[in-house]
Design a protein around this motif. Sequence first.
Motif, mmCIF file in Angstrom:
data_model
loop_
_atom_site.group_PDB
_atom_site.id
_atom_site.type_symbol
_atom_site.label_atom_id
_atom_site.label_comp_id
_atom_site.label_asym_id
_atom_site.label_seq_id
_atom_site.Cartn_x
_atom_site.Cartn_y
_atom_site.Cartn_z
ATOM 1 N N TYR A 1 -6.527 -13.641 -6.309
ATOM 2 C CA TYR A 1 -5.216 -13.629 -6.967
ATOM 3 C C TYR A 1 -4.252 -12.708 -6.227
ATOM 4 N N TRP A 2 -4.737 -11.518 -5.885
ATOM 5 C CA TRP A 2 -3.845 -10.549 -5.261
ATOM 6 C C TRP A 2 -3.601 -10.830 -3.784
ATOM 7 N N LYS A 3 -4.565 -11.375 -3.099
ATOM 8 C CA LYS A 3 -4.330 -11.770 -1.702
ATOM 9 C C LYS A 3 -3.207 -12.798 -1.617
ATOM 10 N N ALA A 4 -3.161 -13.715 -2.571
ATOM 11 C CA ALA A 4 -2.124 -14.743 -2.575
ATOM 12 C C ALA A 4 -0.796 -14.212 -3.082
ATOM 13 N N ARG A 5 -0.826 -13.178 -3.897
ATOM 14 C CA ARG A 5 0.382 -12.720 -4.592
ATOM 15 C C ARG A 5 1.201 -11.713 -3.791
ATOM 16 N N ASP A 6 0.542 -10.788 -3.079
ATOM 17 C CA ASP A 6 1.283 -9.726 -2.400
ATOM 18 C C ASP A 6 0.512 -9.275 -1.159
ATOM 19 N N SER A 7 1.048 -9.578 0.007
ATOM 20 C CA SER A 7 0.366 -9.294 1.275
ATOM 21 C C SER A 7 0.613 -7.877 1.771
ATOM 22 N N ARG A 8 1.393 -7.082 1.062
ATOM 23 C CA ARG A 8 1.717 -5.735 1.545
ATOM 24 C C ARG A 8 0.551 -4.763 1.405
ATOM 25 N N HIS A 9 -0.400 -5.108 0.548
ATOM 26 C CA HIS A 9 -1.524 -4.218 0.284
ATOM 27 C C HIS A 9 -2.822 -4.968 0.569
ATOM 28 N N LEU A 10 -3.914 -4.218 0.682
ATOM 29 C CA LEU A 10 -5.235 -4.821 0.832
ATOM 30 C C LEU A 10 -6.030 -4.591 -0.452
ATOM 31 N N TYR A 11 -6.998 -5.489 -0.716
ATOM 32 C CA TYR A 11 -7.624 -5.519 -2.037
ATOM 33 C C TYR A 11 -9.151 -5.552 -1.949
ATOM 34 N N THR A 12 -9.750 -4.813 -2.866
ATOM 35 C CA THR A 12 -11.192 -4.871 -3.055
ATOM 36 C C THR A 12 -11.464 -5.030 -4.540
ATOM 37 N N GLY A 13 -12.698 -5.404 -4.877
ATOM 38 C CA GLY A 13 -13.013 -5.615 -6.285
ATOM 39 C C GLY A 13 -13.083 -4.309 -7.050
ATOM 40 N N ALA A 14 -13.965 -3.416 -6.589
ATOM 41 C CA ALA A 14 -14.173 -2.146 -7.281
ATOM 42 C C ALA A 14 -14.764 -1.150 -6.306
ATOM 43 N N SER A 15 -14.656 0.111 -6.632
ATOM 44 C CA SER A 15 -15.323 1.179 -5.890
ATOM 45 C C SER A 15 -16.673 1.399 -6.560
ATOM 46 N N VAL A 16 -17.769 1.255 -5.804
ATOM 47 C CA VAL A 16 -19.082 1.180 -6.448
ATOM 48 C C VAL A 16 -20.175 1.860 -5.623
#
Length: 855
Positions: free
Chosen positions: A506-521
Motif C-alpha cells: 500500500y505504501w510503496k504505491a502511495r508515496d515513493s519519498r520514503h522506504l517501508y518495512t513491516g515491523a521492527s522485530v
Amino acid sequence: MRNSVDDLSHKATKPTKFFFLQVRYILSALCAFVGKKSLIIFLLLLFSQITFAQTNDDTISLAGVWRFSMDSADKGVQQKFYEKILPETIPLPGSMVQNGKGYNVTIHTQWTGSIRDSSWYFDPAMAKYRQPDSLKFPFFLTPKKRYVDPAWYQKTITIPTNWKNKHIILFLERAHWETQLWVDNRRIGMRNSLSTPQVYDLTGILLPGEHILTIRVDNRIKAINPGPDSHSITDQTQGNWNGIVGKIQLRATPKVWIQQIQTFPDLKDKSVQVKLFIHHDASHREDGKIILFAKSFNTSVKQTILSLTKDIIVSDKDTIVEINYPMGNHPLTWDEFHPALYHLTAEVSTPAGKDIKETDFGMREFGIRGTRFTMNGREIFLRGTVENCDFPNTGYPPMDVKSWLRVFKICKSYGLNEMRFHSYCPPKAAFEAADREGFYLHVEGPSWANHGSSLGDGKPIDKYIYEETDRIDQFYGNHPSFCMMAYGNEPRGGHQVEYLNKFVDYWKARDSRHLYTGASVGMSWPWVNEEQFIVRSGPRGLPWVEEQPSTMFDHRDALKGHDIPYVAHEMGQYCAFPDFSQIPEYTGVHEPRNFELFRDILATHHMSDEAKKFLHASGQLQALCYKGDIEAALRTPGMAGFELLGLNDYTGQGTALVGVLNVFWQSKPACRQGRGYVTPEEFRRFCSPVVPLARIPKFVYHNNESFNAEIEIANFSEGIINSAHPVWQLKDKSGKMIASGKLPETNIPIGNCISLGEVTYPLNQFSKAEKLHFSVSIAGTSYKNGWNIWVYPDKNISPADSSQIYYCHQLDKKAEDILKKGGKVFLLCAGRVEMGKNISMHFLPVFWNTSWFNM
C-alpha cells in the motif's frame, strides 16, 4: 490567510462580559489561595501571553485557562456535561498530571503496560515499599498522579465578525487520546489520532459571536488496542496521560482553501512536483490562480527560486492540482552533511479570497542500491538509536523545536545519523529539528500490537494503523528527514505476515519519498517478503560468552540470502549500574522511586560508598561492548546499519539502564572529574562516518607471542578520501610510544571492508605485565580508533607461590584474618551463590534487565 501546512501564529479573542466574570471568579479564588504577590506575578504572565497572542486575524489561540471536570464514572455524556459550566479549572496546553489532577498511585493501580516480574508484590523484603506512604515500584518511574478515564475541558470563545462566511477549523496539535467535541450543545464528532494533530471542521457552526467549546478527552484503551506496551500510550515510558499539548487554535480561511501540500523532489529533473489538495466549501465553480515561490534556508548559500503562476478552475469539493516547479540549474541538496532546506509558499487566489500555505522540504532522494541505503545516489550507513518517548519531566514528547535540536545535536556528537521512534510518531517539532540537523528518521505507527493485542486478525487496530499512517504522511510527509516508516514494533497475530505485506505494498504505491518495512522485530518473527528493508536482530551481539574477546568476527552469515538493506534491530541493550546522581533531575511529573529503591538496597548491604565505582566499572564494560558491537557492524560486508537500544537509558520494563547517557540525554559522571565514563569524542572513534578498524584475534598475550592486526576502514563520508596516509601506534599505559609505523598511501572509496594493510609486532621486549594501547589513524584527519591489549610474562605460578594462597568456598574467619594481614585468598563461589543464582554471569553485561528477561 498565511499559514503553514500544520502551523500557524496565534491570536487571542476579544474579551467579553462573560469572560470578565470568569476571570474575576478565578482571580478571587487565586488571591485567597496564593496571596496577592503571587497573584500579581500570575497576572503579568497571563496578560503577557494574551498580548503576545494577538498577531494574526485568521488565528485564535485557545491557550490559557479552561474549565475542567474529571469523569471517572463515565457519566458525563449521559449527564450532559457539555450543557453545564464545569466546576474546576486547568491550564492548556498541558496534561492532568502536570496540573496535579488525578488520583494518587497505590499498590492497586492498574498500569497501562506489562509487568513481567511480579515478585515485588509478594516478596517479604519488599513489604516496606508496598506501604501507602512509602510506595516504591521497581518497574518504571512513578507518576505523581494518575488518571485513565474521561476528562472534560471547556472554554468560552468569541468568533469575530470578519470570520463570517469563512472556513473554520479547531486544531489540537496533540491530544491524548480520543477526543469528542461539542460546540454549545451540539456534538460535532470524535477524533483519535495518537500521532498527529486532531482537526475538527467547524464551518457553518462557529458563527460570529460567543460559543462554548467542550472537549471530552478519554485515554482508556477501548476497541482500538495498540498494545499496552506501545510507547504511544504505555506507563513504561511517557505514561498514559490525559490532556492536550502543543498548539490549540481556531483557524479561519477563505471557503476555497489549500487543505494540504505535498512536495516530491526530482534531483534528475532539478524540479519538485508540488501536489496541492484544494477544498471548496461552495457548490459553484470558482476561477483562480496559484502562485508558487521558494527560497533556501539552513544553508550559507542563498537561493530565491523564480516564482510560478498557474490558472486553475475549482469546480468540485476537492480538487487536486499538480505542478512541476523548476528549482533552477543548481538546486541545493539535503543530507546529513549539508542539510539545505527550501521554504515553499503556495498562494491560491479566487473570488472567495486568498489562501496562503507554507511548507518546508529538501531536495533529496532516499533510495536503495543492493543491500545499502543511498542518499542522493551516495551509499550511506545508518548509525541509529531508538527513541522511546521517554521524557520524565513532562510525560510526553517535546512540542518545541529547541528541545529536539538539543537531542539530535547530542546524538550527532556521538557519531549517530539516524533515529527510530519505537511504536510512536513524534510531533512536527521533531521533524523540523531533524531537517535542520540532517538527521534521518525512522517513524512507526503508534502500536506494539502484542501483550494483549494482535495484528491482522480483523480487530479495529488493523484499520486504525492504515488511518494513522495516512495521517502521519499527510502532516509530516514533506520533511526530508522522514526517510522510513513501519507499522510499529514486534506484533502478535497468526495473520500478521499477510497484513504487513499488504501494508508495505500500500505504501510503496502511495508515496515513493520514503522506504517501508513491516515491523521492527527479533529473529523469532516471521518474514515479510514485500518489505523494502529489514529491521531484525540477526546481525547483532557479541560472541564473547562462548569465546575469548576479539575483533575477528562480523555478521555476514546473518545477511546471507538477503538482497535488500538489513538494519540491526535494537543493538546492544547492555546494562550499567544505576546513576543515583541523576535523581534530583526528576523535577516534573514522574518520580524516580525505582532508583530510590535500588539505592536503598545498596545501602542495606552497606555499599552506598561504592555506587560511583560500580557505575564507572559497569559503564566502562558497557561502552566496551557497544564498541565491539558497532565495529562488528562496520566490518560486515553489505550491512545497511544499526539502531542502538540505546544511546540513552530506558526507565521502564523493569528499568533498563542501557544508555551511555541517562534518560535526560546527559552523560553519567563516574570517577572522571565529572565527565561521563565515555565521552562523545571517545564514542565517535568507533561510531562516525569514517572509522578505522582492526581485526585482532585476541587482546591478551604472552610475551613469547607477536601482536597481529589486519587493518581496514569504513568510509561513509561525503566522498572518496584521496591520498590517505594510514598510521599505527603502540603505546604503554603512560602514553609512552613503544612502536609506530605507516601503511601504504591509498584512496579510500565509499564503503567498508576496505583493507589498509597488516601490522605485526613481537612482544618479547616485555618482561613484566603491561597494558598497551594500539591505535590506527589517518594522518591529517580526526579519524582515529584504538584498542587495549595486555601482555604477560610466559610463566606459570610455581607450587611455592601457590602455597601462599588460601583457597576457600566462603569468606570464613581464616580468610578474613589472612586478608587483614595482607595475604592472598582465592574465593571459589561457583555453584554456591543463592541471591541472583538465576542470572547467568559471564564477561558481557546483563541484557536489558533481569526483571524483563530471566537469564
